[in-house]
Design a protein around this motif. Structure first.
Motif, PDB file in Angstrom:
ATOM      1  N   MET A 225      58.179  61.603   4.110  1.00 17.54           N
ATOM      2  CA  MET A 225      58.800  61.643   5.436  1.00 17.54           C
ATOM      3  C   MET A 225      60.232  61.105   5.381  1.00 17.54           C
ATOM      4  O   MET A 225      61.132  61.634   6.041  1.00 17.54           O
ATOM      5  CB  MET A 225      57.954  60.839   6.421  1.00 17.54           C
ATOM      6  N   ARG A 226      60.431  60.053   4.595  1.00 19.61           N
ATOM      7  CA  ARG A 226      61.787  59.504   4.458  1.00 19.61           C
ATOM      8  C   ARG A 226      62.712  60.528   3.819  1.00 19.61           C
ATOM      9  O   ARG A 226      63.846  60.732   4.269  1.00 19.61           O
ATOM     10  CB  ARG A 226      61.744  58.228   3.619  1.00 19.61           C
ATOM     11  N   ARG A 227      62.234  61.181   2.763  1.00 22.92           N
ATOM     12  CA  ARG A 227      63.080  62.142   2.060  1.00 22.92           C
ATOM     13  C   ARG A 227      63.436  63.342   2.944  1.00 22.92           C
ATOM     14  O   ARG A 227      64.527  63.897   2.831  1.00 22.92           O
ATOM     15  CB  ARG A 227      62.378  62.615   0.791  1.00 22.92           C
ATOM     16  N   GLU A 228      62.506  63.701   3.830  1.00 27.21           N
ATOM     17  CA  GLU A 228      62.752  64.858   4.692  1.00 27.21           C
ATOM     18  C   GLU A 228      63.863  64.616   5.714  1.00 27.21           C
ATOM     19  O   GLU A 228      64.444  65.568   6.238  1.00 27.21           O
ATOM     20  CB  GLU A 228      61.454  65.260   5.411  1.00 27.21           C
ATOM     21  N   VAL A 229      64.125  63.344   6.032  1.00 29.53           N
ATOM     22  CA  VAL A 229      65.203  63.050   6.985  1.00 29.53           C
ATOM     23  C   VAL A 229      66.436  62.485   6.283  1.00 29.53           C
ATOM     24  O   VAL A 229      67.369  62.015   6.930  1.00 29.53           O
ATOM     25  CB  VAL A 229      64.744  62.060   8.086  1.00 29.53           C
ATOM     26  N   THR A 230      66.426  62.538   4.952  1.00 30.59           N
ATOM     27  CA  THR A 230      67.559  62.028   4.175  1.00 30.59           C
ATOM     28  C   THR A 230      68.292  63.189   3.535  1.00 30.59           C
ATOM     29  O   THR A 230      68.002  63.601   2.412  1.00 30.59           O
ATOM     30  CB  THR A 230      67.084  61.035   3.090  1.00 30.59           C
ATOM     31  N   SER A 231      69.253  63.741   4.262  1.00 33.92           N
ATOM     32  CA  SER A 231      70.020  64.891   3.764  1.00 33.92           C
ATOM     33  C   SER A 231      71.026  64.424   2.723  1.00 33.92           C
ATOM     34  O   SER A 231      71.655  63.367   2.884  1.00 33.92           O
ATOM     35  CB  SER A 231      70.772  65.567   4.916  1.00 33.92           C
ATOM     36  N   PRO A 232      71.205  65.196   1.641  1.00 39.02           N
ATOM     37  CA  PRO A 232      72.200  64.844   0.617  1.00 39.02           C
ATOM     38  C   PRO A 232      73.599  64.693   1.227  1.00 39.02           C
ATOM     39  O   PRO A 232      74.061  65.570   1.959  1.00 39.02           O
ATOM     40  CB  PRO A 232      72.142  66.035  -0.344  1.00 39.02           C
ATOM     41  N   GLY A 233      74.216  63.573   0.944  1.00 41.53           N
ATOM     42  CA  GLY A 233      75.561  63.344   1.460  1.00 41.53           C
ATOM     43  C   GLY A 233      75.609  62.954   2.916  1.00 41.53           C
ATOM     44  O   GLY A 233      76.701  62.772   3.479  1.00 41.53           O
ATOM     45  N   THR A 235      74.312  60.685   6.589  1.00 43.98           N
ATOM     46  CA  THR A 235      74.380  59.292   7.043  1.00 43.98           C
ATOM     47  C   THR A 235      73.173  58.475   6.588  1.00 43.98           C
ATOM     48  O   THR A 235      73.306  57.310   6.195  1.00 43.98           O
ATOM     49  CB  THR A 235      74.474  59.245   8.576  1.00 43.98           C
ATOM     50  N   THR A 236      71.978  59.072   6.661  1.00 42.25           N
ATOM     51  CA  THR A 236      70.764  58.346   6.265  1.00 42.25           C
ATOM     52  C   THR A 236      70.804  57.992   4.786  1.00 42.25           C
ATOM     53  O   THR A 236      70.450  56.870   4.391  1.00 42.25           O
ATOM     54  CB  THR A 236      69.507  59.174   6.575  1.00 42.25           C
ATOM     55  N   GLU A 237      71.245  58.934   3.964  1.00 42.23           N
ATOM     56  CA  GLU A 237      71.345  58.669   2.534  1.00 42.23           C
ATOM     57  C   GLU A 237      72.307  57.511   2.256  1.00 42.23           C
ATOM     58  O   GLU A 237      72.027  56.640   1.414  1.00 42.23           O
ATOM     59  CB  GLU A 237      71.816  59.914   1.788  1.00 42.23           C
ATOM     60  N   ALA A 238      73.414  57.479   2.995  1.00 39.16           N
ATOM     61  CA  ALA A 238      74.386  56.394   2.815  1.00 39.16           C
ATOM     62  C   ALA A 238      73.761  55.046   3.154  1.00 39.16           C
ATOM     63  O   ALA A 238      73.947  54.054   2.444  1.00 39.16           O
ATOM     64  CB  ALA A 238      75.620  56.650   3.692  1.00 39.16           C
TER      65      ALA A 238
END
Length: 283
Positions: A225-233, A235-238
């Protein structure tokens, strides 16, 4: 259920009374409670929930189907010594005493009796406790259903082995404080990035509620679930990158491990104190 008696009238006892009354589990007239000396607290409970209060042990315990031990753990030895003559083998003892084992309770009352040891958390005050329960060999299936029904009035229940209760204490018993600690940090950051505190709190609380609901309703693992809302590049990834740099996940793991270890240490100390006071009182 004919009669439930509380020994102890603190915040957890009150949360359980409120849950039973508001959920119409049984008539308030079937609930009895006592404490050591606080008449003011007993009167407040009686006025709020229309329950029975007394210091007469015969009236308190006669015909009780369930006796809930909710005094301060340090007072357990004295309290159990006072009531053990009024306990019968067909009663169910339910303990919410942190750190006190079933064997210790059994030794103090000196008779075989059904005992359920439970670990609720402070979210019981709003009917959202995560409660784990362990039993001894005398608990019948009917008694286990009764205990489950009691704790379901203040949240959800899980059956565990007694040796797992220290881990439960470290995880869900102390868990609300970890969430509050996280919210403190989120509120602090919100002010620093230009949001008003009250607005930030509303956003944070709703975010937590939404995430909890997603976790509860989804069959997916939290990592997915975390990975699904963490788009490469994005805000969440940052943000996640900063958390990883600071070892936040590892810190939470160590936090829960240390809380579990402390629960074991405190339980051992408390058991020794209780045994010591019980032996002294018999001299």
């Amino acid at each position: 259920m004919n009669k439930i008696t509380f020994i102890g009238a603190g915040s957890m006892a009150e949360a359980m009374m409120a849950g039973m009354v508001s959920n119409s589990m049984l008539e308030s007239s079937h609930i009895w409670v006592t404490n050591r000396t606080n008449d003011t607290k007993l009167k407040a409970l009686k006025d709020s929930y229309r329950i029975n209060t007394t210091y007469d042990l015969h009236d308190l315990l006669a015909d009780a189907e369930v006796v809930i031990l909710a005094m301060k753990p340090k007072d357990a030895a004295v309290a159990l010594k006072q009531i053990k003559g009024h306990l019968t083998e067909n009663m169910l003892l339910v303990s919410v005493l942190a750190g006190i084992s079933i064997d210790t309770i059994q030794a103090l009352i000196e008779k075989p009796i059904a005992i359920v040891r439970a670990m609720p958390n402070t979210s019981a005050a709003v009917g959202q406790s995560a409660t784990a329960m362990a039993t001894n060999e005398h608990v019948t299936s009917k008694q286990l259903r009764m205990a489950t029904a009691i704790f379901q009035t203040i949240g959800q229940t899980t059956i565990v082995k007694e040796q797992q209760l220290d881990a439960v204490t470290g995880l869900s018993g102390s868990g609300p404080a970890y969430i509050y600690y996280l919210v403190e940090a989120m509120e602090k950051s919100a002010v620093e990035i230009g949001l008003e505190k009250e607005m930030a709190k509303e956003l944070i609380v709703q975010t937590l509620l939404g995430a909890a609901s997603m976790l509860k309703q989804s069959s997916k693992e939290p990592r997915q679930m975390r990975r699904e809302v963490t788009s490469p590049g994005g805000t969440t990834e940052a943000g996640i990158h900063v958390l990883e740099q600071h070892g936040v996940q590892e810190a939470f793991v160590k936090c829960i491990q240390e809380a579990t270890s402390q629960s074991k240490r405190l339980g051992m100390l408390l058991t020794e104190e209780i045994k010591g006071s019980a032996e002294y009182s018999q001299m």
